[in-house]
Design an enzyme around this catalytic site. Structure first.
Site, short mmCIF file in Angstrom:
data_model
loop_
_atom_site.label_atom_id
_atom_site.label_comp_id
_atom_site.label_asym_id
_atom_site.label_seq_id
_atom_site.Cartn_x
_atom_site.Cartn_y
_atom_site.Cartn_z
N GLU A 1 0.86 -1.18 0.00
CA GLU A 1 0.00 0.00 0.00
C GLU A 1 0.89 1.23 0.00
O GLU A 1 2.11 1.13 0.19
CB GLU A 1 -0.94 -0.02 1.21
N HIS B 1 -9.26 9.73 3.42
CA HIS B 1 -8.80 8.72 2.46
C HIS B 1 -9.01 9.28 1.06
O HIS B 1 -10.05 9.87 0.78
CB HIS B 1 -9.60 7.43 2.65
N ARG C 1 -0.99 9.21 2.03
CA ARG C 1 -2.41 9.53 1.84
C ARG C 1 -2.73 11.02 1.80
O ARG C 1 -3.56 11.45 1.01
CB ARG C 1 -3.18 8.95 3.02
N HIS D 1 -11.75 9.43 7.09
CA HIS D 1 -11.51 7.99 7.16
C HIS D 1 -10.99 7.52 8.52
O HIS D 1 -11.40 6.50 9.05
CB HIS D 1 -10.49 7.63 6.07
N ARG E 1 -1.45 8.78 9.21
CA ARG E 1 -1.27 7.34 9.43
C ARG E 1 -0.84 6.62 8.15
O ARG E 1 -1.40 6.83 7.08
CB ARG E 1 -2.57 6.72 9.93
#
Ligand code: FAD
Ligand code: SIN
Length: 538
Positions: free
Chosen positions: A120, A237, A284, A345, A380
């Protein structure tokens, strides 16, 4: 009012709460038993919807190491992650994942029965374990729920909301709960109350979080006097499916980009190279702002994700739920573009804790998304949340094992005055239009305390939230769950807005257009009732 006592009470049945229940039951002496409370049915939580996976820094994965995971987490955290928290959580990954396997969690494996690792954004190697393709949260939760239900030493209250913590002289002695079905209150005395109440996504108009993510644990801990950390850091997100279907937006996992999908405009023109050399796999916050900017420039409500470059057999096998959900909405992701837009998110802020889950109040613990351990810093790293949930559940159990858990006996005047609020306070029984108030709050938070903020928008939000408070004539006791949730949303929104106003820089997910620079001096923001701007409760 009913009264009861337990050696430990866990509030919340997401992955943090469920795993904590199992580990505490295994290890801790519980003369008065263990209680798990959830305002939903067991099995409904944010955890259930986790798609991409959980970080597994496994000894057998030669390509990976804790040093590499620590470095990726700290880079993504925009300078605000606490090294010790990152190190501790990373170093326990192998152990907790192996424990999850023992509890019956089945992670996806290849044809040789080796664990599959995916990638990811902002991870330098493939280290994400997944289950059921893109149903990791559901698969972990189901396995843990089964064990919890089978365990006769764990009592369970469903449809029960924790509404106030019973704190006297900075020591938590229990919790007051409200059963929404029976419309009854109960006081539960306990020397160890663990908040595992999840996140805050529902504060925002667009969110990937289900209806229960209303910041309850954060609001009740704040009301009780606990110290909060980094409240301004909300993660958006980049890629929620830009189709409204209910209270939240369906997530298109980052793992789809990890497998090669590209972001583009309506004409198929890719744009991420304009923003970051890591393109679709940049952290992100960067991808979110890039998409937000493209949407503004094209005056559009979404951009597109093109997954047609991924082998279609692999796409359907690896992402069966995403494939099915999109098809339900008329999109065949093996050849159609997927309309996507950012959505709230994850919450990096929360109740400040150490790595044993201890808060600033004796006997009160917090784990999972409700807590702020310092792991995530300002942003995060994908799939670190589930890892933090299990490692911190494991460590709170280990810590409680070292204590003698004696149920508090002394009921002092302070405690009586807390309980009186719920037995005697007369409510103004006006019918309140909570869905309308909630919608107004979500609009304020999305428009003024969202992906981009500035002093003007934040001051506007504070004024509007105060007006909403004036239209909500409750302080402590409310009429039903809907009202309790709204009370908690108001408190948490105000705390986020106030902290966002105070941090005069841009860092990670907190982007101030009036203060675009990142300061050299990087500090956590700390707040509690004595510093709050919001006199919701005195
Ligand atoms: P939750 O799972 O949210 O559980 C909270 C529990 O508390 C619920 O049972 C709720 O009913 C209960 N509760 C709340 N308030 C009260 C109250 N007042 N009284 C009683 N009970 C209460 N993270 C990853 O690491 N990897 C991923 O792939 C991933 N994908 C995600 C996909 C989606 C769509 C979403 C929304 C999140 C995703 N995340 C992911 C984030 C991750 O799922 C959450 O951070 C994590 O599951 C939080 O777990 P938790 O146990 O702390 O809280
Ligand atoms: C996702 O699958 O994109 C979500 C992963 C996460 O939130 O960690």
């Amino acid at each position: 009012m009913r009264y009861s006592k337990y050696s430990t009470v866990i509030i919340g049945s997401g992955i943090a709460g469920l795993y904590a229940a199992l580990k505490i039951e295994q290890q801790v002496k519980l003369p008065d038993g263990l209680l798990l409370i959830t305002k939903s049915k067991l099995g409904e939580s944010n955890s259930r919807y986790a798609q991409g996976g959980i970080v597994g820094v496994m000894k057998e994965n030669r390509a990976d190491s804790t040093a590499s995971h620590i470095s990726d987490t700290i880079k993504a955290g925009a300078g605000l992650s606490d090294f010790n928290a990152v190190k501790y959580i990373s170093e326990h990954s192998d152990e907790v994942i192996k424990d999850l396997l023992k509890f019956g969690v089945e992670f996806d494996r290849d044809e040789n029965n080796n664990l599959c690792f995916t990638r990811e954004a902002a991870h330098s190697v493939r280290r994400i374990l997944h289950s059921g393709g893109d149903a990791t949260g559901k698969m972990i939760e189901q396995a843990l729920c089964k064990k919890v239900k089978e365990n006769e030493n764990i009592d369970i209250y469903e449809e029960t909301d924790a509404v106030e913590l019973i704190v006297s002289s900075n020591e938590c002695k229990g919790v007051l709960v409200y059963n929404d079905e029976k419309m009854e209150y109960e006081t539960i005395y306990s020397p160890a109350i663990i908040l595992a109440t999840g996140g805050i996504g529902q504060l925002y108009k667009y969110t990937t979080n289900p209806a229960g993510a209303t910041g309850d644990g954060i609001a009740i801990a704040y009301n009780a006097g606990a110290v909060m950390q980094d409240m301004e850091f909300v993660q958006f997100h980049p890629t929620a499916l830009a189709i409204d279907c209910g209270e939240n937006r369906f997530l298109i996992s980052e793992a789809v980009r990890g497998e090669g999908a590209k972001l583009c405009d309506a004409d198929g023109v890719e744009f991420m190279s304009k923003y970051d050399e890591r393109k679709e796999l940049a952290p992100r916050d960067i991808v979110t702002r890039a998409i937000f900017n493209e949407m503004k420039e094209h005056n559009s409500d979404n951009v597109y994700l093109n997954a047609s470059c991924i082998n279609s057999t692999m796409l359907k096998k690896r992402f069966p739920n995403i494939y099915a959900k999109c098809l339900e909405n008329g999109i065949d992701i093996s050849h159609d573009f997927i309309p996507v837009a950012p959505a709230a998110h994850y919450y990096m802020g929360g109740v400040k804790t150490n790595l044993q889950g201890e808060t600033s109040i004796k006997g009160l613990y917090a784990i999972g998304e409700t807590a702020s351990t310092g792991l995530h810093g300002g942003n995060r790293l994908a799939s670190n949340s589930l890892l933090e949930c299990v490692v911190c559940a494991y460590s709170v159990a280990k810590y409680l094992k070292s204590l003698e858990l004696k149920t508090p006996k002394q009921i002092d005047e302070k405690i009586m005055s807390i309980l009186d609020r719920y037995s005697n306070e007369d409510l103004i029984l006006d019918e309140l239009n909570i869905p309308e108030l909630k919608k107004q709050l979500q609009d304020i938070m999305w428009n003024d305390v969202g992906i981009l903020r500035d002093e003007h928008s934040l001051m506007t939000a504070i004024t509007e939230l105060k007006k909403l408070k004036n239209n909500f004539p409750r302080t402590y006791k409310c009429l039903n769950r809907e009202e309790y949730e709204f009370r908690n949303m108001l408190i948490t929104s105000m705390l986020i807005t106030n902290s966002a106003l105070t941090r005069k820089e841009s860092r990670g997910a907190h982007c101030r257009t009036d203060y675009p620079e990142t300061l050299d001096n990087c500090v956590h923001s700390i707040t509690d009732k004595t510093h709050g701007v919001f006199d919701f409760v005195k």
